[in-house]
Design a protein around this motif. Structure first.
Motif, short mmCIF file in Angstrom:
data_model
loop_
_atom_site.label_atom_id
_atom_site.label_comp_id
_atom_site.label_asym_id
_atom_site.label_seq_id
_atom_site.Cartn_x
_atom_site.Cartn_y
_atom_site.Cartn_z
N SER A 61 0.84 -1.21 0.00
CA SER A 61 0.00 0.00 0.00
C SER A 61 0.86 1.25 0.00
O SER A 61 0.56 2.22 -0.71
CB SER A 61 -0.92 0.02 1.23
OG SER A 61 -1.86 -1.02 1.14
N ASN A 62 1.94 1.24 0.78
CA ASN A 62 2.85 2.38 0.80
C ASN A 62 3.51 2.58 -0.55
O ASN A 62 3.69 3.73 -0.99
CB ASN A 62 3.91 2.21 1.89
CG ASN A 62 3.36 2.45 3.28
OD1 ASN A 62 2.32 3.09 3.43
ND2 ASN A 62 4.03 1.92 4.28
N ASP A 66 3.16 5.86 -2.71
CA ASP A 66 4.34 6.61 -3.17
C ASP A 66 4.29 6.82 -4.68
O ASP A 66 4.62 7.91 -5.17
CB ASP A 66 5.62 5.87 -2.79
CG ASP A 66 5.89 5.91 -1.29
OD1 ASP A 66 5.30 6.78 -0.60
OD2 ASP A 66 6.69 5.07 -0.82
N ALA A 67 3.87 5.79 -5.42
CA ALA A 67 3.77 5.93 -6.88
C ALA A 67 2.70 6.96 -7.24
O ALA A 67 2.90 7.78 -8.15
CB ALA A 67 3.44 4.59 -7.51
N LEU A 72 1.23 12.38 -9.05
CA LEU A 72 0.55 13.65 -8.80
C LEU A 72 1.53 14.81 -8.76
O LEU A 72 1.23 15.90 -9.30
CB LEU A 72 -0.23 13.59 -7.48
CG LEU A 72 -1.51 12.77 -7.50
CD1 LEU A 72 -2.10 12.69 -6.10
CD2 LEU A 72 -2.53 13.38 -8.44
N ASN A 73 2.70 14.61 -8.16
CA ASN A 73 3.71 15.67 -8.15
C ASN A 73 4.15 16.03 -9.56
O ASN A 73 4.34 17.21 -9.88
CB ASN A 73 4.92 15.25 -7.30
CG ASN A 73 4.62 15.29 -5.82
OD1 ASN A 73 3.70 15.99 -5.39
ND2 ASN A 73 5.37 14.54 -5.04
N ALA A 74 4.31 15.02 -10.41
CA ALA A 74 4.69 15.28 -11.79
C ALA A 74 3.59 16.04 -12.53
O ALA A 74 3.86 16.98 -13.29
CB ALA A 74 5.01 13.97 -12.51
#
Length: 113
Positions: A61-62, A66-67, A72-74
């Motif tokens: 899940s982590n 993280d993916a 989302l950051n990209a």
């Protein structure tokens, strides 16, 4: 059989009965401890297996989280770059408009300044 012989037999029987009870209770205690120890071992194994499975699921899940955060950051970085480019284009248009208004003002008002 005389009375002293009866008392000796009664004493021997009582001794035999207490010895038998002692042996039986000792064996019962040993068996009970062994069974409880086996149960404890099984429970520890099951709990450790459950702990490992839960840790694996949390790790998965982590990793997915993280993916998702990286994606989302990209996407936000791309959106930020696009918005900055559009704001720069609007700023450039406003600068040109400002120079056009200044030129029109000079033409209408004359070179007063």
């Amino acid at each position: 059989m005389s009375e002293p012989q009866v008392w000796v037999f009664m004493a021997l029987f009582a001794t035999f009965a207490f010895a038998t009870l002692g042996i039986i209770s000792t064996n019962f205690t040993r068996i009970l401890r062994a069974e409880i120890g086996g149960l404890r071992g099984e429970l520890r194994g099951e709990i450790d297996g459950l702990r490992g499975e839960m840790n694996a699921r949390f790790d998965a899940s982590n990793a997915r989280l993280d993916a998702t955060n990286a994606r989302l950051n990209a996407e936000f970085a791309g959106l930020r770059a696009e918005m900055n480019a559009r704001f720069d284009a609007v700023h450039t248009k406003i600068d040109h408009l400002d120079s056009d208004v200044t030129a029109l003002t000079r033409r209408v008002m004359g070179e007063a300044g």
